[in-house]
Design a protein around this motif. Sequence first.
Motif, PDB file in Angstrom:
ATOM      1  N   UNK A  89       5.313  -2.384  -4.972  1.00  0.00           N
ATOM      2  CA  UNK A  89       5.736  -1.977  -3.635  1.00  0.00           C
ATOM      3  C   UNK A  89       5.930  -0.470  -3.546  1.00  0.00           C
ATOM      4  N   UNK A  90       6.495   0.118  -4.589  1.00  0.00           N
ATOM      5  CA  UNK A  90       6.716   1.568  -4.589  1.00  0.00           C
ATOM      6  C   UNK A  90       5.391   2.306  -4.539  1.00  0.00           C
ATOM      7  N   UNK A  91       4.435   1.867  -5.351  1.00  0.00           N
ATOM      8  CA  UNK A  91       3.128   2.522  -5.389  1.00  0.00           C
ATOM      9  C   UNK A  91       2.404   2.391  -4.051  1.00  0.00           C
ATOM     10  N   UNK A  92       2.464   1.207  -3.460  1.00  0.00           N
ATOM     11  CA  UNK A  92       1.830   1.022  -2.152  1.00  0.00           C
ATOM     12  C   UNK A  92       2.494   1.899  -1.097  1.00  0.00           C
ATOM     13  N   UNK A  93       3.819   2.038  -1.182  1.00  0.00           N
ATOM     14  CA  UNK A  93       4.523   2.893  -0.239  1.00  0.00           C
ATOM     15  C   UNK A  93       4.102   4.342  -0.359  1.00  0.00           C
ATOM     16  N   UNK A  94       3.930   4.805  -1.584  1.00  0.00           N
ATOM     17  CA  UNK A  94       3.486   6.189  -1.789  1.00  0.00           C
ATOM     18  C   UNK A  94       2.086   6.408  -1.230  1.00  0.00           C
ATOM     19  N   UNK A  95       1.188   5.460  -1.497  1.00  0.00           N
ATOM     20  CA  UNK A  95      -0.186   5.589  -0.989  1.00  0.00           C
ATOM     21  C   UNK A  95      -0.192   5.564   0.536  1.00  0.00           C
ATOM     22  N   UNK A  96       0.624   4.666   1.123  1.00  0.00           N
ATOM     23  CA  UNK A  96       0.667   4.591   2.582  1.00  0.00           C
ATOM     24  C   UNK A  96       1.232   5.883   3.175  1.00  0.00           C
ATOM     25  N   UNK A  97       2.239   6.465   2.517  1.00  0.00           N
ATOM     26  CA  UNK A  97       2.777   7.730   3.000  1.00  0.00           C
ATOM     27  C   UNK A  97       1.727   8.824   3.023  1.00  0.00           C
ATOM     28  N   UNK A  98       0.934   8.908   1.963  1.00  0.00           N
ATOM     29  CA  UNK A  98      -0.146   9.894   1.927  1.00  0.00           C
ATOM     30  C   UNK A  98      -1.199   9.607   2.986  1.00  0.00           C
ATOM     31  N   UNK A  99      -1.483   8.331   3.192  1.00  0.00           N
ATOM     32  CA  UNK A  99      -2.476   7.942   4.185  1.00  0.00           C
ATOM     33  C   UNK A  99      -2.015   8.316   5.588  1.00  0.00           C
ATOM     34  N   UNK A 100      -0.747   8.028   5.896  1.00  0.00           N
ATOM     35  CA  UNK A 100      -0.213   8.367   7.224  1.00  0.00           C
ATOM     36  C   UNK A 100      -0.291   9.870   7.450  1.00  0.00           C
ATOM     37  N   UNK A 101       0.038  10.627   6.423  1.00  0.00           N
ATOM     38  CA  UNK A 101      -0.030  12.089   6.549  1.00  0.00           C
ATOM     39  C   UNK A 101      -1.473  12.537   6.789  1.00  0.00           C
TER      40      UNK A 101
END
Length: 446
Positions: free
Chosen positions: A339-351
């Motif tokens: 979940x943490x890794x997916x959250x980090x990837x999603x944060x980068x994607x949103x940016x």
Amino acid sequence: MNRDRYVDFLRAWAILLVVAGHWLITGLVRLPDGTIRAPELLVAVPWTQWLTLGFQIMPLFFLAGGYAAGGSWERARAAGGTAAGWVGQRAIRLLLPTAVYSGLVLAALGICLAVGVDPGTIALVGWAMAMQFWFLPVYLLLSALTPVLYALHRRGGLVVPVVGGVGALGVSWLVAATSGAGAGVVGAVNYLLVWGVVYQLGFCWRDRLVGRGPVVPAGMVAGGGVAFALLVGVGPFPVSLILVSGEELSNTTPPSAAMLAWAVAQVGLALLVAPLVRRVVGRAGVGRAVRGLGAVSMTLYLWHMLPVLVVAAAFYLTGLAPQPPYGSTGWWLLRVPWLVLLGLVLGLLVRALRPLERRLALTAARVRPGAGVRGPGAWRVWAGVVVSAWALAYFAGHGFAYEGRFPGAAAVGLAVGVALVADPGGCRQERGDEKSGGRAARVGAV
């Protein structure tokens, strides 16, 4: 103002739990031949079906949507706007980002099919990238029906969701009595009846017909909770509030009496805790966080499964990810870094998607229908909404590549639907009103 912030909080909270829930139940397995499969967690580990009671949070989104739509339509109508103009302006804000997302996914899947990627893998990816789409056609149609639904609300108040709930119970009984065989056209009516009841409760909440004190919300929590327990424990409905393969009856396809009971209980709880949460979201820091989430909510909702593909390619296709037995203690412990890794990837994607978001916002403002659109332009709006809802419903039920095939008809349908809604002759009218100081120009900000 605090109440508005609380409505924004409900939407943000719903989006966050949807994202977390989808990630939690998505478990990947690398087979000996190197292919990736995603066993259905709710089937492989049946006790996890109880977790859906916490993660099925979409009633809050429909509640908040009804609350906001009621006020928006009332203001638009008072300013001289038409139903078609209001519906078209709201629809374009949903359809443009959805169409761009769908187009990019379809283009990628089409290329993969052309170069000979395994159709089974394509079908799995196409399903994963469209698993959240069930909400979109339902919300689009409820938005389109808002002028009628709000007129009924002004006449009947709480009677309207009560009557809608009785109708939903009747449809659900028919589906259950026919062992699921009636869940076709008749059962599909419950998508609008069940979620429409929650949407109407949003109108009632805005007009203070519910939520003025703790008595009615507490009664909704108790009544909905008891009804859900009886419908699941004694009645024929499963406990899972997400579709589970192999079950004769589902609480979601179509929405069942058990889903309605749980939605009523959830709405009651949201109203019951509203005073406490309003105080929290009224703080400056929390308010900024809620507004920030609201600003990217559509991006989060549409794109949140892409990080799963990124992590799958980086760790599962390469064999780097540890693979304890599916559903074991070790597997659950690995959910945390997952979940943490997916959250980090999603944060980068949103940016990374911020420039696209800004461009879409500018495009939506430029091509949206005029607030006072009438005649042929209005008919184009209504036709575009219907065609778009059909295409989105297809993607929701079949994914983007059902059985490894490209969905040409649905892809064209979505493109045509968006084109019909966008600028049906109304933008030119609205710009003319702005120059002359007409009232319709002021509705465009709704």
